[in-house]
Design an enzyme around this catalytic site. Structure first.
Site, PDB file in Angstrom:
ATOM      1  N   TYR A 188       5.276  -9.093  -0.058  1.00  0.00           N
ATOM      2  CA  TYR A 188       4.626  -8.410  -1.397  1.00  0.00           C
ATOM      3  C   TYR A 188       5.209  -7.040  -1.452  1.00  0.00           C
ATOM      4  O   TYR A 188       5.008  -6.326  -0.617  1.00  0.00           O
ATOM      5  CB  TYR A 188       2.964  -8.172  -0.909  1.00  0.00           C
ATOM      6  CG  TYR A 188       2.404  -7.428  -2.385  1.00  0.00           C
ATOM      7  CD1 TYR A 188       2.231  -8.200  -3.390  1.00  0.00           C
ATOM      8  CD2 TYR A 188       1.648  -6.498  -2.179  1.00  0.00           C
ATOM      9  CE1 TYR A 188       1.998  -7.545  -4.311  1.00  0.00           C
ATOM     10  CE2 TYR A 188       1.264  -5.642  -3.085  1.00  0.00           C
ATOM     11  CZ  TYR A 188       1.209  -6.455  -4.430  1.00  0.00           C
ATOM     12  OH  TYR A 188       0.395  -5.880  -5.496  1.00  0.00           O
ATOM     13  N   LYS A 192       0.628   4.250   0.634  1.00  0.00           N
ATOM     14  CA  LYS A 192      -0.340   4.141   1.512  1.00  0.00           C
ATOM     15  C   LYS A 192      -0.901   5.346   2.408  1.00  0.00           C
ATOM     16  O   LYS A 192      -1.128   6.228   1.759  1.00  0.00           O
ATOM     17  CB  LYS A 192      -0.731   2.823   2.307  1.00  0.00           C
ATOM     18  CG  LYS A 192      -0.584   1.663   1.461  1.00  0.00           C
ATOM     19  CD  LYS A 192      -1.093   0.238   1.754  1.00  0.00           C
ATOM     20  CE  LYS A 192      -1.237  -0.728   0.823  1.00  0.00           C
ATOM     21  NZ  LYS A 192      -0.418  -1.892   0.703  1.00  0.00           N
ATOM     22  N   ASP A 252      10.586  -2.272   2.844  1.00  0.00           N
ATOM     23  CA  ASP A 252       9.408  -1.960   2.110  1.00  0.00           C
ATOM     24  C   ASP A 252       8.270  -1.640   3.257  1.00  0.00           C
ATOM     25  O   ASP A 252       7.900  -2.488   3.811  1.00  0.00           O
ATOM     26  CB  ASP A 252       8.785  -3.126   1.483  1.00  0.00           C
ATOM     27  CG  ASP A 252       7.451  -2.689   0.759  1.00  0.00           C
ATOM     28  OD1 ASP A 252       6.893  -1.807   0.951  1.00  0.00           O
ATOM     29  OD2 ASP A 252       7.174  -3.545  -0.147  1.00  0.00           O
TER      30      ASP A 252
HETATM   31  C1  PLP Z   1       0.343  -2.132  -0.712  1.00  0.00           C
HETATM   32  C2  PLP Z   1       1.812  -2.625  -0.707  1.00  0.00           C
HETATM   33  C3  PLP Z   1       2.559  -2.408  -2.060  1.00  0.00           C
HETATM   34  C4  PLP Z   1       2.026  -1.907  -3.258  1.00  0.00           C
HETATM   35  O1  PLP Z   1       1.392  -0.448  -3.121  1.00  0.00           O
HETATM   36  P1  PLP Z   1       0.420  -0.248  -4.434  1.00  0.00           P
HETATM   37  O2  PLP Z   1       0.249   1.264  -3.937  1.00  0.00           O
HETATM   38  O3  PLP Z   1      -0.725  -1.054  -4.108  1.00  0.00           O
HETATM   39  O4  PLP Z   1       1.104  -0.417  -5.799  1.00  0.00           O
HETATM   40  C5  PLP Z   1       4.003  -2.718  -1.854  1.00  0.00           C
HETATM   41  N1  PLP Z   1       4.534  -3.165  -0.568  1.00  0.00           N
HETATM   42  C6  PLP Z   1       3.738  -3.302   0.378  1.00  0.00           C
HETATM   43  C7  PLP Z   1       4.223  -3.767   1.643  1.00  0.00           C
HETATM   44  C8  PLP Z   1       2.313  -3.006   0.409  1.00  0.00           C
HETATM   45  O5  PLP Z   1       1.697  -3.321   1.423  1.00  0.00           O
END
Ligand code: PLP
Length: 434
Positions: free
Chosen positions: A145, A270, A240
């Site tokens: 994701y 995060k 990511d």
């Molecule tokens: C949470 C998450 C996102 C998206 O971040 P948001 O602040 O919710 O837009 C993207 N990549 C990874 C791996 C994530 O865990």
């Protein structure tokens, strides 16, 4: 006199004015059914619901809160920053310090841009990769994701894993025609795609440890091979690390694996916001300098580098750097999941509990999954039974079988130990489900 109607519940009020009663879908509990909870306050490892239940929280806002809820360093920094003004839209020293901190902690990062969410970081990384290479296609992995930007919402894990169609409605086919998908841990997929489309591949993007379908760890050598394949065809490699950044060590996965692996770009979010909205993108200077105003790749944000978010994030990072809680967090998590495995064994239920650092997930299946496709075998009904039994006993797991759980530094041993009887009952409840 007729009966007095009770006041409408928070759920009813929420559903009347917000789609599904939520501002982000997993919160609606569709993955587990039943009544979604509403929060009133939280401190440390405890989340207090609007109806006064005190829950030991293993969801932890899906990842930002490695220091627990309302850590005093963070709340003080927020209050002090807010009193100095909540947004200036001119550069501050704190933003520079944040960028310096990220660069100091992540070997592959030479320059940084702060944004307001992980979604924005990934969206920008992909645009930048396309702008820098002059190519169109990207390769992602099923189950990874990267936020909800159009071109990345293809077989994207947790929030969408439970839906019938993995790809969202509202995205024209032409937006995703440049998005290619490989199976995680399947090098043969990557090789095939690179052989066919390599000359038009702008980027390969992945979570080095996938944590949005439950937890998937890379096979030994997988990331190295992906790194080499990307380099060979001239595509950029984007890690990511929105979840893994500063979660597994003070820095990123490239330091955890100790293999000298260097992605070209890294996405963060995060933890670096201390629980406030934030995202960041970092990488090689020659690539980052393609961003406006130096280069032709446009990206902007009214609240980018917001002083309150940056203050919260810096406070969290300073605390992490001075305490270095990573080894003890990993050790405590390892001991805890060993206790969970024992509780499952007693209940006679087969479960996999993959763990890295302070992240764990639970699959009701008989072998550790290697890919999103494997994870489809997990018994989601058992997870639902487990979830609701735990919730009734004051333990809050993520409300989906496809999300990971987190420990924070506030999850001390006594608190964890106290939850074990609840887990025994929960596994017994899961065992009763076929
Ligand atoms: C949470 C998450 C996102 C998206 O971040 P948001 O602040 O919710 O837009 C993207 N990549 C990874 C791996 C994530 O865990």
């Amino acid at each position: 006199m007729g009966a007095v109607n009770p006041p409408p519940s928070l759920r009813a009020r929420a559903e009347a004015v917000m789609p599904g009663g939520v501002n982000s879908p997993v919160r609606a509990f569709r993955g587990v059914g039943g009544e979604p909870i509403h929060a009133r306050r939280a401190e440390g490892a405890i989340l207090e619901t609007a109806d006064g239940r005190r829950l030991v929280d293993f969801c932890m806002s899906f990842g930002p809160l490695i220091l627990g809820h309302a850590h005093p360093d963070v709340t003080r920094a927020i209050a002090e920053a807010a009193a100095r003004g909540t947004s200036y839209a001119v550069t501050t020293e704190a933003e520079i310090e944040m960028a310096e901190t990220i660069r100091g902690a992540i070997p592959s990062v030479e320059k940084v841009r702060l944004v307001s969410s992980g979604t924005e970081a990934c969206m920008t990384a992909v645009r930048l990769a396309r702008g820098a290479t002059g190519r169109n296609r990207i390769l992602k992995f099923s189950g990874c994701y990267h936020g909800h930007a159009d071109g990345l919402l293809v077989r994207a894990g947790s929030g969408v894993a439970g839906l019938a169609a993995a790809t969202s409605a509202g995205i024209p086919a032409s937006y995703v025609e440049h998005t290619l998908v490989a199976r995680y841990n399947h090098l043969d997929d990557v090789e095939r795609i690179v052989a066919e489309f390599g000359s038009d591949l702008a980027a390969i993007i992945l979570e080095p440890v996938a944590a949005n379908v439950g937890l998937l760890q890379p096979y030994k050598g997988f990331l190295r091979e992906v790194r080499d394949l990307a380099a060979r065809c001239g595509a950029l490699l984007i890690f990511d690390e929105v979840i893994t950044g500063f979660r597994l060590t003070f820095g990123s996965y490239q330091s955890v694996c100790r293999c000298g692996l260097r992605p070209d770009l890294v996405c963060l979010g995060k933890i670096i916001g201390g629980g406030l909205p934030v995202g960041a993108l970092g990488g090689r200077a020659d690539i980052m300098d393609r961003l406006a105003p130096l280069g032709p790749v446009y990206q902007a944000g009214t609240l980018s580098g917001n002083p309150v978010s940056v203050a919260a994030g810096l406070a969290a990072l300073r605390r992490l750097k001075s305490d270095m809680p990573y080894d003890s967090l990993a050790q405590r998590t390892g001991a805890y999941v060993a206790g969970l495995a024992e509780a499952a064994r007693k209940a006679g239920v087969t479960v996999q509990i993959p763990t890295i650092g302070s992240i764990f997930s639970l699959f009701f299946m008989d072998r550790v999954p290697a890919s999103f496709e494997d994870i489809q075998q997990t018994n989601a009904e058992r997870y639902k039974a487990l979830f609701h039994s735990l919730l009734a006993d004051g333990v809050y797991l993520p409300p989906s079988p496809f999300e990971v759980g987190f420990l924070s530094t506030a999850h001390d041993e006594a608190l964890l130990e106290g939850t074990l009887p609840a887990w025994e009952r929960a596994f017994a409840a899961a065992a009763r489900v076929g």
